[in-house]
Design a protein around this motif. Structure first.
Motif, short mmCIF file in Angstrom:
data_model
loop_
_atom_site.label_atom_id
_atom_site.label_comp_id
_atom_site.label_asym_id
_atom_site.label_seq_id
_atom_site.Cartn_x
_atom_site.Cartn_y
_atom_site.Cartn_z
N ALA A 31 0.75 -1.22 0.04
CA ALA A 31 0.04 0.00 -0.13
C ALA A 31 0.78 1.43 0.06
CB ALA A 31 -0.97 -0.06 1.33
N GLU A 32 1.97 1.23 0.63
CA GLU A 32 3.01 2.35 0.57
C GLU A 32 3.37 2.45 -0.55
OE1 GLU A 32 5.68 1.85 4.05
OE2 GLU A 32 4.14 2.23 5.41
N SER A 33 3.99 1.58 -1.14
CA SER A 33 4.89 1.82 -2.17
C SER A 33 3.76 2.22 -3.73
CB SER A 33 5.46 0.46 -2.97
OG SER A 33 4.62 -0.60 -2.92
N SER A 34 2.57 1.67 -3.48
CA SER A 34 1.67 1.94 -4.63
C SER A 34 1.24 3.21 -4.48
CB SER A 34 0.32 0.96 -4.54
OG SER A 34 -0.53 0.96 -3.39
N GLY A 35 1.04 3.73 -3.20
CA GLY A 35 0.62 5.27 -2.98
C GLY A 35 1.73 6.00 -3.47
N ASP A 36 3.05 5.78 -3.17
CA ASP A 36 4.28 6.57 -3.66
C ASP A 36 4.43 6.66 -5.40
OD1 ASP A 36 6.61 5.71 -1.15
OD2 ASP A 36 4.98 6.88 -1.17
N SER A 37 4.00 5.38 -5.91
CA SER A 37 4.13 5.39 -7.45
C SER A 37 3.38 6.38 -8.18
CB SER A 37 3.79 3.96 -7.94
OG SER A 37 2.34 3.63 -7.61
N GLY A 38 1.90 6.72 -7.64
CA GLY A 38 1.15 7.72 -8.13
C GLY A 38 1.82 9.37 -7.91
N ALA A 39 2.37 9.29 -6.77
CA ALA A 39 3.07 10.73 -6.61
C ALA A 39 4.12 10.71 -7.34
CB ALA A 39 3.32 10.83 -5.25
N ASN A 40 5.05 9.78 -7.64
CA ASN A 40 6.15 9.69 -8.43
C ASN A 40 5.82 10.06 -9.77
OD1 ASN A 40 7.86 9.40 -6.26
ND2 ASN A 40 7.82 7.02 -6.73
N VAL A 41 4.64 9.50 -10.35
CA VAL A 41 4.29 9.64 -11.74
C VAL A 41 3.85 11.22 -11.92
CG1 VAL A 41 2.48 9.02 -13.32
CG2 VAL A 41 3.55 7.20 -12.20
N GLN A 42 3.12 11.57 -11.01
CA GLN A 42 2.67 12.83 -10.93
C GLN A 42 3.85 13.96 -11.12
OE1 GLN A 42 0.37 14.22 -8.09
NE2 GLN A 42 -0.70 16.16 -8.83
N GLN A 43 4.85 13.68 -10.39
CA GLN A 43 6.14 14.74 -10.13
C GLN A 43 6.68 14.59 -11.59
OE1 GLN A 43 8.66 13.63 -7.23
NE2 GLN A 43 10.17 15.40 -7.45
#
Length: 67
Positions: A31-43
């Motif tokens: 859950a933590e890593s999938s949440g981060d991937s969305g933020a990384n994609v947006q950045q």
């Protein structure tokens, strides 16, 4: 022989508890890593847009007769 059976049952209970604990930790990490991937994609999209926009603004800034 009964103590061996009892030890086996206790070990199985410990294994079940350990697996449950590991599953909870794994799901938390997923859950933590999938949440981060969305933020990384947006950045990454924002950075890409900024890099693409810079040449566009520079091109419009240069007078047409120079080009």
């Amino acid at each position: 022989m009964a103590w061996l059976r009892q030890a086996k049952e206790e070990a199985e209970k410990e294994i079940i508890a350990f697996r449950a604990q590991m599953e909870v930790e794994f799901q938390r990490k997923v859950a933590e890593s999938s949440g981060d991937s969305g933020a990384n994609v947006q950045q990454l999209e924002q950075q890409t847009e900024a890099k693409v926009a810079h040449p566009r603004t520079e091109a419009t800034r240069i007078p047409q007769d120079v080009v």
